[in-house]
Every structure is written in structure tokens, then in C-alpha cells.
Design a protein around this motif. Structure first.
Motif, PDB file in Angstrom:
ATOM      1  N   GLU A   1     -53.881   5.941 -14.049  1.00  0.00           N
ATOM      2  CA  GLU A   1     -54.603   7.098 -13.517  1.00  0.00           C
ATOM      3  C   GLU A   1     -54.582   7.104 -11.989  1.00  0.00           C
ATOM      4  O   GLU A   1     -54.491   8.157 -11.360  1.00  0.00           O
ATOM      5  CB  GLU A   1     -56.047   7.093 -14.013  1.00  0.00           C
ATOM      6  N   LEU A   2     -54.640   5.919 -11.391  1.00  0.00           N
ATOM      7  CA  LEU A   2     -54.602   5.832  -9.932  1.00  0.00           C
ATOM      8  C   LEU A   2     -53.224   6.202  -9.394  1.00  0.00           C
ATOM      9  O   LEU A   2     -53.111   6.810  -8.329  1.00  0.00           O
ATOM     10  CB  LEU A   2     -54.988   4.422  -9.471  1.00  0.00           C
TER      11      LEU A   2
ATOM     12  N   GLU B   1     -51.270   8.392 -10.788  1.00  0.00           N
ATOM     13  CA  GLU B   1     -51.194   9.851 -10.924  1.00  0.00           C
ATOM     14  C   GLU B   1     -52.018  10.551  -9.851  1.00  0.00           C
ATOM     15  O   GLU B   1     -51.594  11.577  -9.302  1.00  0.00           O
ATOM     16  CB  GLU B   1     -51.661  10.243 -12.323  1.00  0.00           C
ATOM     17  N   GLN B   2     -53.183  10.013  -9.539  1.00  0.00           N
ATOM     18  CA  GLN B   2     -54.045  10.613  -8.523  1.00  0.00           C
ATOM     19  C   GLN B   2     -53.436  10.510  -7.125  1.00  0.00           C
ATOM     20  O   GLN B   2     -53.692  11.361  -6.271  1.00  0.00           O
ATOM     21  CB  GLN B   2     -55.421   9.945  -8.528  1.00  0.00           C
ATOM     22  N   ASN B   3     -52.646   9.479  -6.896  1.00  0.00           N
ATOM     23  CA  ASN B   3     -52.066   9.237  -5.578  1.00  0.00           C
ATOM     24  C   ASN B   3     -50.566   9.500  -5.532  1.00  0.00           C
ATOM     25  O   ASN B   3     -49.899   9.098  -4.581  1.00  0.00           O
ATOM     26  CB  ASN B   3     -52.342   7.795  -5.153  1.00  0.00           C
ATOM     27  N   ASP B   4     -50.055  10.206  -6.533  1.00  0.00           N
ATOM     28  CA  ASP B   4     -48.616  10.411  -6.636  1.00  0.00           C
ATOM     29  C   ASP B   4     -48.074  11.198  -5.442  1.00  0.00           C
ATOM     30  O   ASP B   4     -48.437  12.358  -5.235  1.00  0.00           O
ATOM     31  CB  ASP B   4     -48.297  11.145  -7.939  1.00  0.00           C
TER      32      ASP B   4
ATOM     33  N   ARG C   1     -48.731  10.998  -2.350  1.00  0.00           N
ATOM     34  CA  ARG C   1     -49.750  11.358  -1.365  1.00  0.00           C
ATOM     35  C   ARG C   1     -49.990  10.145  -0.486  1.00  0.00           C
ATOM     36  O   ARG C   1     -50.164   9.040  -0.983  1.00  0.00           O
ATOM     37  CB  ARG C   1     -51.065  11.762  -2.037  1.00  0.00           C
TER      38      ARG C   1
ATOM     39  N   SER D   1     -52.273   8.110   1.095  1.00  0.00           N
ATOM     40  CA  SER D   1     -53.695   7.780   1.202  1.00  0.00           C
ATOM     41  C   SER D   1     -53.883   6.722   2.277  1.00  0.00           C
ATOM     42  O   SER D   1     -53.419   5.606   2.159  1.00  0.00           O
ATOM     43  CB  SER D   1     -54.217   7.251  -0.143  1.00  0.00           C
TER      44      SER D   1
ATOM     45  N   TYR E   1     -61.483   4.038   0.383  1.00  0.00           N
ATOM     46  CA  TYR E   1     -61.214   4.410  -1.006  1.00  0.00           C
ATOM     47  C   TYR E   1     -60.833   3.200  -1.831  1.00  0.00           C
ATOM     48  O   TYR E   1     -61.270   3.047  -2.972  1.00  0.00           O
ATOM     49  CB  TYR E   1     -60.096   5.457  -1.052  1.00  0.00           C
TER      50      TYR E   1
ATOM     51  N   GLU F   1     -48.232  17.193   1.568  1.00  0.00           N
ATOM     52  CA  GLU F   1     -48.537  15.880   1.004  1.00  0.00           C
ATOM     53  C   GLU F   1     -47.272  15.040   0.853  1.00  0.00           C
ATOM     54  O   GLU F   1     -47.261  13.849   1.191  1.00  0.00           O
ATOM     55  CB  GLU F   1     -49.223  16.044  -0.352  1.00  0.00           C
TER      56      GLU F   1
END
Length: 210
Positions: free
Chosen positions: A50-51, A53-56, A58, A60, A65, A161
Motif C-alpha cells: 500500500e505504501l 502504491e501511495q508513493n508511486d 512521487r 516524498s 511521514y 509528480e
């Protein structure tokens, strides 16, 4: 022709890079990797998918975080490497996965700085797919059922992004033609045309290297 090329595809959002890569791999009879890289990297690193996918794609840069995430989600040295923020852990996990994929033979890899990760490989063919903003907006409107305004905002935000991610983690500039063997305007060539152009380019490059 016996394929031995690893084809990486960078792409502007809405330029149909995924569809082009998927069709290309199917016609060449070789593996295709896009979101599959996230699952592979998650499994091999121990970081929750999931992490990924959330940061795909991008960039960060938030150290905070990574601190607020539970250690059990992170893995990949989380207990001993708090100085490395989440985005770096995810990038390195994908980096290792892409390198491993490259050892298995010819394939098509979409995005995730794969052209940079495999830079210097003799069998690399790096491609960048682009298109004018109007074309890409229409593609996203139809594909995702968005209004023209929302689609345009989505295209511009996602490009920003991807650009930030690529420029942050590599020594290159996203979309700079000097970083790629081949760039194609998909609004002119279309999906089938892009596939044919890439296939011909790969054929020429492989024959030249024989």
C-alpha cells in the motif's frame, strides 16, 4: 529475431505509455512490467505494498511521514536506518527489483526511473512517450470519466509528480531527449504507430550490435 533488449518507457501522463508498452511486449512475446514492479518490490523488501502504491512515482521528501509510519509497515532496515526517509526506501526497493528483472532477459518496463536504473546496459533501449496537452487531456477524460477541467488538472499534477520524482532520484532531467534513445509523439503516431516505431528501432539497434 531473438530479442535481447530491455525496453524502458518513460511517459507523460495521458500519452498512452502503458498501453503502448503492454502492446509492444505482447507483440514481441516478452514480459511486461508496470505496477507489477510495486508488488515485486514490496514482497522482496518487506515494505507494505500500500505504501508503494501511495508513493508511486512521487518524490516524498517528508522525513516526518516516515517517522509516523509504524515500523512493521516499513521493513527494509527500518529499525536501523531511520535517517533514510520512506521515499528513499521505496525507491531503493524498486531499484533492486528493476535490476533483478533485467537479469532475466528481454522485457518492457514502464516508468519508475527504469531508464536511469539500467543506464549503461548495452541491451537497453530507453523510450520517452509524449503528446500535446489537448490530446492527453482527452485521453484522460475518456479513460477516467472526468470533466475537461478535472482531466487537465489531473494531467498537469501527475506530470509534475513524475517530473519531481525522476529529477529527485536521478542525475537526469525527466523528458530531456538527451536521456533517451528514442522519443515519440503518440498524438501523431497513435498506439499502433508507436509500437511499430519502437520495434523497428529495437531491430536496428540489435542488428548494429551484432
Amino acid at each position: 529475431m531473438i530479442m535481447n533488449s530491455i525496453i524502458t518507457i518513460g511517459r507523460q501522463y495521458g500519452s498512452q505509455g502503458h498501453a503502448i508498452g503492454e502492446k509492444l511486449a505482447k507483440e514481441l512475446g516478452i514480459p511486461f512490467y508496470d505496477k507489477e514492479i510495486l508488488a515485486k518490490a514490496s514482497k522482496e523488501s518487506g515494505i507494505c505494498q500500500e505504501l508503494f502504491e501511495q508513493n508511486d512515482e512521487r518524490a516524498s521528501s517528508s522525513f516526518f511521514y516516515s517517522l509516523v509510519m509504524d515500523n512493521s509497515y516499513l521493513g527494509y532496515g527500518a529499525n536501523s536506518n531511520w535517517e533514510m526517509h520512506l521515499g528513499q526506501k521505496i525507491f531503493l526497493a524498486q531499484f533492486d527489483s528493476i535490476k533483478d528483472i533485467a537479469t532475466k532477459g528481454a522485457c518492457v518496463i514502464v516508468g519508475r526511473c527504469s531508464d536511469y536504473v539500467l543506464e549503461g546496459y548495452d541491451n537497453l533501449v530507453s523510450v520517452f512517450i509524449h503528446a500535446d496537452l489537448e490530446y492527453r487531456t482527452k485521453v484522460v477524460m475518456e479513460r477516467e470519466g472526468l470533466s475537461e477541467k478535472k482531466a487537465l488538472e489531473h494531467v498537469m499534477r501527475t506530470d509534475k509528480e513524475r517530473r519531481s520524482y525522476y529529477n529527485y532520484y536521478t542525475n537526469n532531467r525527466w523528458g530531456d531527449l538527451n536521456n533517451y534513445h528514442l522519443t515519440i509523439d503518440s498524438s501523431i503516431a497513435g498506439i499502433d504507430g508507436c509500437v511499430d516505431i519502437i520495434k523497428e528501432f529495437v531491430n536496428v539497434k540489435e542488428n548494429k550490435n551484432e
